[in-house]
Design an enzyme around this catalytic site. Structure first.
Site, PDB file in Angstrom:
ATOM      1  N   ARG A 139       0.837  -1.225   0.029  1.00 49.01           N
ATOM      2  CA  ARG A 139       0.177   0.007  -0.036  1.00 49.01           C
ATOM      3  C   ARG A 139       0.903   1.364   0.144  1.00 49.01           C
ATOM      4  O   ARG A 139       0.760   2.330  -0.769  1.00 49.01           O
ATOM      5  CB  ARG A 139      -0.857   0.116   1.146  1.00 49.01           C
ATOM      6  CG  ARG A 139      -1.988   1.142   1.384  1.00 49.01           C
ATOM      7  CD  ARG A 139      -2.445   1.687  -0.154  1.00 49.01           C
ATOM      8  NE  ARG A 139      -3.263   0.602  -0.517  1.00 49.01           N
ATOM      9  CZ  ARG A 139      -3.604   0.728  -1.917  1.00 49.01           C
ATOM     10  NH1 ARG A 139      -3.222   1.655  -2.785  1.00 49.01           N
ATOM     11  NH2 ARG A 139      -4.081  -0.474  -2.361  1.00 49.01           N
ATOM     12  N   LYS A 186       1.323  24.170  -3.647  1.00 46.52           N
ATOM     13  CA  LYS A 186      -0.107  23.670  -3.528  1.00 46.52           C
ATOM     14  C   LYS A 186      -0.012  22.157  -3.231  1.00 46.52           C
ATOM     15  O   LYS A 186      -0.300  21.457  -4.441  1.00 46.52           O
ATOM     16  CB  LYS A 186      -1.295  23.985  -4.257  1.00 46.52           C
ATOM     17  CG  LYS A 186      -1.449  25.645  -4.152  1.00 46.52           C
ATOM     18  CD  LYS A 186      -2.495  26.053  -5.013  1.00 46.52           C
ATOM     19  CE  LYS A 186      -2.598  27.649  -5.107  1.00 46.52           C
ATOM     20  NZ  LYS A 186      -3.486  28.136  -5.979  1.00 46.52           N
ATOM     21  N   LYS A 195       4.895  38.641  -2.936  1.00 50.36           N
ATOM     22  CA  LYS A 195       3.710  38.546  -3.400  1.00 50.36           C
ATOM     23  C   LYS A 195       2.702  39.926  -3.096  1.00 50.36           C
ATOM     24  O   LYS A 195       3.173  40.782  -2.206  1.00 50.36           O
ATOM     25  CB  LYS A 195       2.624  37.337  -3.003  1.00 50.36           C
ATOM     26  CG  LYS A 195       3.536  36.167  -3.292  1.00 50.36           C
ATOM     27  CD  LYS A 195       2.872  34.849  -3.138  1.00 50.36           C
ATOM     28  CE  LYS A 195       1.779  34.489  -4.228  1.00 50.36           C
ATOM     29  NZ  LYS A 195       1.051  33.080  -4.125  1.00 50.36           N
ATOM     30  N   GLU A 242       5.265  39.645  -7.673  1.00 50.49           N
ATOM     31  CA  GLU A 242       4.112  39.298  -8.147  1.00 50.49           C
ATOM     32  C   GLU A 242       3.263  40.692  -8.544  1.00 50.49           C
ATOM     33  O   GLU A 242       3.415  41.606  -7.522  1.00 50.49           O
ATOM     34  CB  GLU A 242       2.940  38.606  -7.241  1.00 50.49           C
ATOM     35  CG  GLU A 242       1.515  38.330  -7.615  1.00 50.49           C
ATOM     36  CD  GLU A 242       0.602  37.544  -6.467  1.00 50.49           C
ATOM     37  OE1 GLU A 242       0.598  36.599  -6.693  1.00 50.49           O
ATOM     38  OE2 GLU A 242       0.455  38.326  -5.525  1.00 50.49           O
ATOM     39  N   ASP A 269      -0.326  38.307 -12.220  1.00 49.43           N
ATOM     40  CA  ASP A 269      -1.277  37.770 -11.519  1.00 49.43           C
ATOM     41  C   ASP A 269      -2.537  37.867 -11.883  1.00 49.43           C
ATOM     42  O   ASP A 269      -3.211  39.088 -11.965  1.00 49.43           O
ATOM     43  CB  ASP A 269      -1.085  38.160  -9.775  1.00 49.43           C
ATOM     44  CG  ASP A 269      -2.294  37.254  -9.111  1.00 49.43           C
ATOM     45  OD1 ASP A 269      -2.698  36.098  -9.242  1.00 49.43           O
ATOM     46  OD2 ASP A 269      -2.951  37.992  -8.234  1.00 49.43           O
TER      47      ASP A 269
END
Length: 282
Positions: free
Chosen positions: A99, A134, A166, A199, A220
Protein backbone atom coordinates in the site's frame (compact mmCIF):
# COMPACT_ATOMS: atom_id res chain seq x y z
CA UNK A 1 19.01 21.20 5.87
CA UNK A 2 18.55 17.48 5.22
CA UNK A 3 19.44 16.01 1.84
CA UNK A 4 16.82 14.73 -0.59
CA UNK A 5 17.70 11.15 0.35
CA UNK A 6 17.30 11.86 4.06
CA UNK A 7 13.96 13.59 3.54
CA UNK A 8 12.62 10.66 1.51
CA UNK A 9 13.83 8.26 4.20
CA UNK A 10 11.99 10.30 6.84
CA UNK A 11 8.84 10.24 4.72
CA UNK A 12 8.99 6.46 4.37
CA UNK A 13 9.56 6.07 8.11
CA UNK A 14 6.35 8.02 8.72
CA UNK A 15 4.47 6.13 6.00
CA UNK A 16 5.36 2.75 7.51
CA UNK A 17 4.55 3.99 11.01
CA UNK A 18 1.04 5.09 10.04
CA UNK A 19 0.29 2.00 7.92
CA UNK A 20 2.12 -0.92 9.56
CA UNK A 21 2.21 0.37 13.13
CA UNK A 22 3.23 -2.47 15.45
CA UNK A 23 2.67 -5.02 12.72
CA UNK A 24 0.40 -6.13 9.88
CA UNK A 25 -1.45 -8.63 12.02
CA UNK A 26 -3.45 -10.02 9.11
CA UNK A 27 -0.29 -10.92 7.21
CA UNK A 28 1.65 -12.03 10.28
CA UNK A 29 -1.16 -14.37 11.31
CA UNK A 30 -1.86 -15.91 7.91
CA UNK A 31 1.50 -16.05 6.09
CA UNK A 32 4.40 -18.22 7.34
CA UNK A 33 7.60 -16.26 7.99
CA UNK A 34 9.57 -18.38 5.52
CA UNK A 35 7.09 -17.99 2.63
CA UNK A 36 8.71 -16.60 -0.55
CA UNK A 37 6.88 -15.11 -3.53
CA UNK A 38 6.72 -12.56 -6.31
CA UNK A 39 4.43 -9.64 -7.12
CA UNK A 40 4.33 -7.38 -10.15
CA UNK A 41 3.12 -3.82 -10.69
CA UNK A 42 0.43 -3.82 -13.38
CA UNK A 43 -0.62 -0.53 -15.02
CA UNK A 44 -4.39 -0.23 -15.50
CA UNK A 45 -4.64 3.23 -17.07
CA UNK A 46 -2.80 5.10 -19.81
CA UNK A 47 -0.40 7.78 -18.61
CA UNK A 48 3.16 8.66 -17.58
CA UNK A 49 4.87 6.35 -15.11
CA UNK A 50 6.52 8.00 -12.12
CA UNK A 51 7.81 6.81 -8.76
CA UNK A 52 9.69 3.67 -9.79
CA UNK A 53 12.90 4.78 -8.10
CA UNK A 54 11.02 5.80 -4.97
CA UNK A 55 9.32 2.40 -4.97
CA UNK A 56 12.78 0.86 -4.98
CA UNK A 57 13.56 2.84 -1.82
CA UNK A 58 10.32 1.59 -0.22
CA UNK A 59 11.30 -2.03 -0.69
CA UNK A 60 14.97 -1.52 0.26
CA UNK A 61 14.07 0.31 3.45
CA UNK A 62 11.50 -2.23 4.64
CA UNK A 63 13.39 -5.36 3.63
CA UNK A 64 16.82 -5.16 1.93
CA UNK A 65 16.43 -8.79 0.86
CA UNK A 66 13.62 -7.96 -1.56
CA UNK A 67 14.79 -8.11 -5.19
CA UNK A 68 13.23 -5.62 -7.63
CA UNK A 69 13.47 -6.05 -11.41
CA UNK A 70 12.43 -2.98 -13.42
CA UNK A 71 10.94 -3.29 -16.91
CA UNK A 72 9.63 0.26 -17.42
CA UNK A 73 11.36 3.34 -16.03
CA UNK A 74 10.19 6.72 -14.75
CA UNK A 75 8.95 9.02 -17.49
CA UNK A 76 7.76 6.29 -19.84
CA UNK A 77 4.35 6.42 -21.49
CA UNK A 78 2.40 3.40 -20.26
CA UNK A 79 -0.89 1.73 -21.15
CA UNK A 80 -3.23 -0.78 -19.47
CA UNK A 81 -1.63 -4.20 -19.05
CA UNK A 82 1.97 -2.96 -18.95
CA UNK A 83 4.09 -4.52 -16.19
CA UNK A 84 6.43 -1.90 -14.75
CA UNK A 85 8.41 -4.11 -12.40
CA UNK A 86 8.38 -7.26 -10.32
CA UNK A 87 9.58 -7.79 -6.76
CA UNK A 88 10.67 -11.13 -5.30
CA UNK A 89 11.27 -12.15 -1.71
CA UNK A 90 9.45 -12.54 1.59
CA UNK A 91 5.69 -12.62 1.04
CA UNK A 92 5.21 -10.92 4.39
CA UNK A 93 7.40 -8.02 3.26
CA UNK A 94 5.65 -7.78 -0.11
CA UNK A 95 2.24 -7.54 1.50
CA UNK A 96 3.33 -4.99 4.11
CA UNK A 97 4.96 -2.65 1.57
CA UNK A 98 2.23 -2.90 -1.07
CA UNK A 99 0.00 0.00 0.00
CA UNK A 100 2.80 2.46 0.78
CA UNK A 101 4.40 1.77 -2.61
CA UNK A 102 1.08 2.03 -4.48
CA UNK A 103 0.10 5.27 -2.74
CA UNK A 104 3.36 6.84 -3.90
CA UNK A 105 3.35 5.35 -7.41
CA UNK A 106 -0.28 6.23 -8.13
CA UNK A 107 0.07 9.79 -6.82
CA UNK A 108 3.34 10.50 -8.62
CA UNK A 109 2.14 8.93 -11.87
CA UNK A 110 -1.07 10.94 -11.74
CA UNK A 111 0.91 14.16 -11.32
CA UNK A 112 3.35 13.25 -14.09
CA UNK A 113 0.46 12.41 -16.41
CA UNK A 114 -1.33 15.67 -15.66
CA UNK A 115 1.87 17.67 -16.11
CA UNK A 116 2.56 16.04 -19.48
CA UNK A 117 -0.98 16.88 -20.59
CA UNK A 118 -0.51 20.56 -19.70
CA UNK A 119 2.99 20.80 -21.17
CA UNK A 120 1.84 19.24 -24.43
CA UNK A 121 -0.54 22.19 -24.91
CA UNK A 122 2.55 24.39 -25.12
CA UNK A 123 4.28 22.38 -27.86
CA UNK A 124 6.31 24.63 -30.15
CA UNK A 125 6.45 27.47 -27.62
CA UNK A 126 9.37 28.51 -25.41
CA UNK A 127 7.26 28.20 -22.28
CA UNK A 128 7.24 25.73 -19.40
CA UNK A 129 4.57 24.83 -16.88
CA UNK A 130 5.57 25.28 -13.24
CA UNK A 131 4.26 23.65 -10.10
CA UNK A 132 3.33 25.55 -6.92
CA UNK A 133 3.45 25.00 -3.15
CA UNK A 134 -0.08 23.56 -3.28
CA UNK A 135 1.16 20.10 -2.41
CA UNK A 136 0.28 17.29 -0.01
CA UNK A 137 1.99 17.99 3.36
CA UNK A 138 5.07 15.79 3.68
CA UNK A 139 5.02 14.67 0.04
CA UNK A 140 6.21 17.85 -1.64
CA UNK A 141 9.56 16.51 -2.82
CA UNK A 142 7.93 13.46 -4.41
CA UNK A 143 5.18 15.51 -6.04
CA UNK A 144 7.63 18.04 -7.44
CA UNK A 145 9.84 15.21 -8.70
CA UNK A 146 6.77 13.85 -10.50
CA UNK A 147 6.22 17.23 -12.16
CA UNK A 148 9.76 17.06 -13.57
CA UNK A 149 9.22 13.48 -14.74
CA UNK A 150 6.10 14.68 -16.56
CA UNK A 151 8.07 17.35 -18.43
CA UNK A 152 7.31 20.39 -16.26
CA UNK A 153 9.60 22.51 -14.11
CA UNK A 154 9.73 23.16 -10.40
CA UNK A 155 9.07 26.66 -9.14
CA UNK A 156 10.53 27.07 -5.66
CA UNK A 157 10.59 24.00 -3.43
CA UNK A 158 9.52 25.98 -0.37
CA UNK A 159 9.80 29.35 1.30
CA UNK A 160 13.56 29.02 1.58
CA UNK A 161 14.93 28.82 -1.98
CA UNK A 162 13.56 31.97 -3.64
CA UNK A 163 12.35 35.43 -2.72
CA UNK A 164 8.75 35.66 -3.96
CA UNK A 165 7.23 38.99 -3.03
CA UNK A 166 3.47 38.62 -3.36
CA UNK A 167 0.68 41.16 -3.03
CA UNK A 168 0.43 40.86 0.75
CA UNK A 169 4.18 41.35 1.14
CA UNK A 170 3.99 44.45 -1.08
CA UNK A 171 1.07 45.91 0.85
CA UNK A 172 2.60 45.27 4.28
CA UNK A 173 6.06 46.49 3.19
CA UNK A 174 4.69 49.73 1.74
CA UNK A 175 5.32 49.12 -1.94
CA UNK A 176 7.37 47.08 -4.39
CA UNK A 177 10.44 49.31 -4.16
CA UNK A 178 10.57 49.03 -0.37
CA UNK A 179 9.93 45.27 -0.42
CA UNK A 180 12.65 44.57 -2.99
CA UNK A 181 15.17 46.84 -1.25
CA UNK A 182 14.49 45.10 2.06
CA UNK A 183 14.86 41.69 0.42
CA UNK A 184 18.22 42.61 -1.14
CA UNK A 185 19.48 43.97 2.20
CA UNK A 186 18.39 40.78 3.95
CA UNK A 187 20.09 38.54 1.36
CA UNK A 188 23.32 40.50 1.65
CA UNK A 189 23.29 40.27 5.43
CA UNK A 190 22.59 36.54 5.35
CA UNK A 191 25.08 35.82 2.56
CA UNK A 192 22.39 34.23 0.40
CA UNK A 193 22.12 34.31 -3.39
CA UNK A 194 18.43 33.87 -4.23
CA UNK A 195 16.41 35.05 -7.22
CA UNK A 196 13.83 37.74 -6.55
CA UNK A 197 10.38 37.48 -8.09
CA UNK A 198 7.56 39.98 -7.65
CA UNK A 199 3.85 39.41 -8.17
CA UNK A 200 2.16 42.33 -9.94
CA UNK A 201 -1.49 43.29 -10.40
CA UNK A 202 -1.35 46.10 -12.93
CA UNK A 203 0.85 48.09 -15.32
CA UNK A 204 2.03 50.50 -12.63
CA UNK A 205 3.35 47.60 -10.55
CA UNK A 206 5.09 46.13 -13.62
CA UNK A 207 6.95 49.43 -14.05
CA UNK A 208 7.88 49.42 -10.36
CA UNK A 209 9.20 45.86 -10.63
CA UNK A 210 11.25 46.79 -13.70
CA UNK A 211 12.70 49.79 -11.90
CA UNK A 212 13.66 47.48 -9.05
CA UNK A 213 15.41 45.16 -11.56
CA UNK A 214 13.89 41.95 -10.24
CA UNK A 215 14.69 38.58 -11.80
CA UNK A 216 11.11 37.54 -12.58
CA UNK A 217 7.72 39.22 -12.76
CA UNK A 218 4.59 37.21 -12.00
CA UNK A 219 1.46 38.45 -13.77
CA UNK A 220 -1.36 37.64 -11.37
CA UNK A 221 -4.81 37.02 -12.88
CA UNK A 222 -4.10 38.87 -16.13
CA UNK A 223 -6.14 38.02 -19.23
CA UNK A 224 -4.23 36.65 -22.24
CA UNK A 225 -4.65 40.04 -23.94
CA UNK A 226 -3.26 41.97 -20.96
CA UNK A 227 -0.51 39.38 -20.67
CA UNK A 228 0.63 40.03 -24.26
CA UNK A 229 0.74 43.77 -23.52
CA UNK A 230 2.74 43.15 -20.35
CA UNK A 231 5.24 40.90 -22.14
CA UNK A 232 5.80 43.64 -24.71
CA UNK A 233 6.31 46.23 -21.96
CA UNK A 234 8.75 44.02 -20.00
CA UNK A 235 10.68 43.37 -23.23
CA UNK A 236 13.02 40.65 -21.90
CA UNK A 237 14.20 42.80 -18.96
CA UNK A 238 12.94 40.08 -16.60
CA UNK A 239 11.56 36.59 -16.85
CA UNK A 240 7.75 36.55 -17.06
CA UNK A 241 5.41 34.13 -15.32
CA UNK A 242 1.64 33.90 -15.64
CA UNK A 243 -0.39 32.72 -12.65
CA UNK A 244 -3.94 32.58 -11.36
CA UNK A 245 -6.88 30.55 -12.61
CA UNK A 246 -5.22 29.28 -15.78
CA UNK A 247 -6.82 26.09 -17.06
CA UNK A 248 -5.97 23.47 -19.65
CA UNK A 249 -8.29 25.27 -22.07
CA UNK A 250 -6.74 28.74 -21.60
CA UNK A 251 -3.12 27.61 -21.21
CA UNK A 252 -2.14 27.90 -24.88
CA UNK A 253 -3.34 31.50 -25.11
CA UNK A 254 -1.06 32.49 -22.25
CA UNK A 255 1.88 30.66 -23.79
CA UNK A 256 1.28 32.39 -27.12
CA UNK A 257 1.27 35.73 -25.30
CA UNK A 258 5.00 35.20 -24.83
CA UNK A 259 5.49 34.35 -21.16
CA UNK A 260 8.39 32.15 -20.06
CA UNK A 261 6.48 30.22 -17.41
CA UNK A 262 2.92 29.38 -16.41
CA UNK A 263 2.34 28.19 -12.84
CA UNK A 264 -0.46 25.66 -12.40
CA UNK A 265 -1.65 24.66 -8.93
CA UNK A 266 -3.76 21.88 -10.45
CA UNK A 267 -0.61 19.88 -11.26
CA UNK A 268 -0.50 18.80 -7.63
CA UNK A 269 -3.49 20.00 -5.59
CA UNK A 270 -6.35 18.05 -7.21
CA UNK A 271 -4.79 15.27 -9.22
CA UNK A 272 -6.34 11.83 -9.69
CA UNK A 273 -3.91 8.98 -9.16
CA UNK A 274 -3.04 6.70 -12.07
CA UNK A 275 -4.75 3.33 -11.64
CA UNK A 276 -2.41 0.38 -11.05
CA UNK A 277 -2.21 -2.75 -8.93
CA UNK A 278 0.44 -4.95 -7.29
CA UNK A 279 -0.53 -8.56 -7.92
CA UNK A 280 0.95 -11.92 -7.01
CA UNK A 281 2.65 -13.88 -9.76
CA UNK A 282 1.37 -17.43 -9.57
Amino acid sequence: MKSYEQQIDDLLTLAFAEDVGDGDHTTLSTIPAEEQGCQQLIVKEEGILAGVEVARKVFEKFDPELKMTVFIHDGAHVKPGDVAFKVEGSVRSLLQTERTMLNIMQRMSGIATTTARYQSRLDGLNCKVLDTRKTTPGMRLLEKEAVKIGGGMNHRIGLFDMILIKDNHVDFAGGIDKAVAAARKYLAEKGKDLKIEVEVRNTDEILQALDAKVDRIMLDNFTPERTAEAVKLIDHRAEVESSGGITLDTLRAYGEAGVDFISIGALTHSVKGLDMSFKAVK
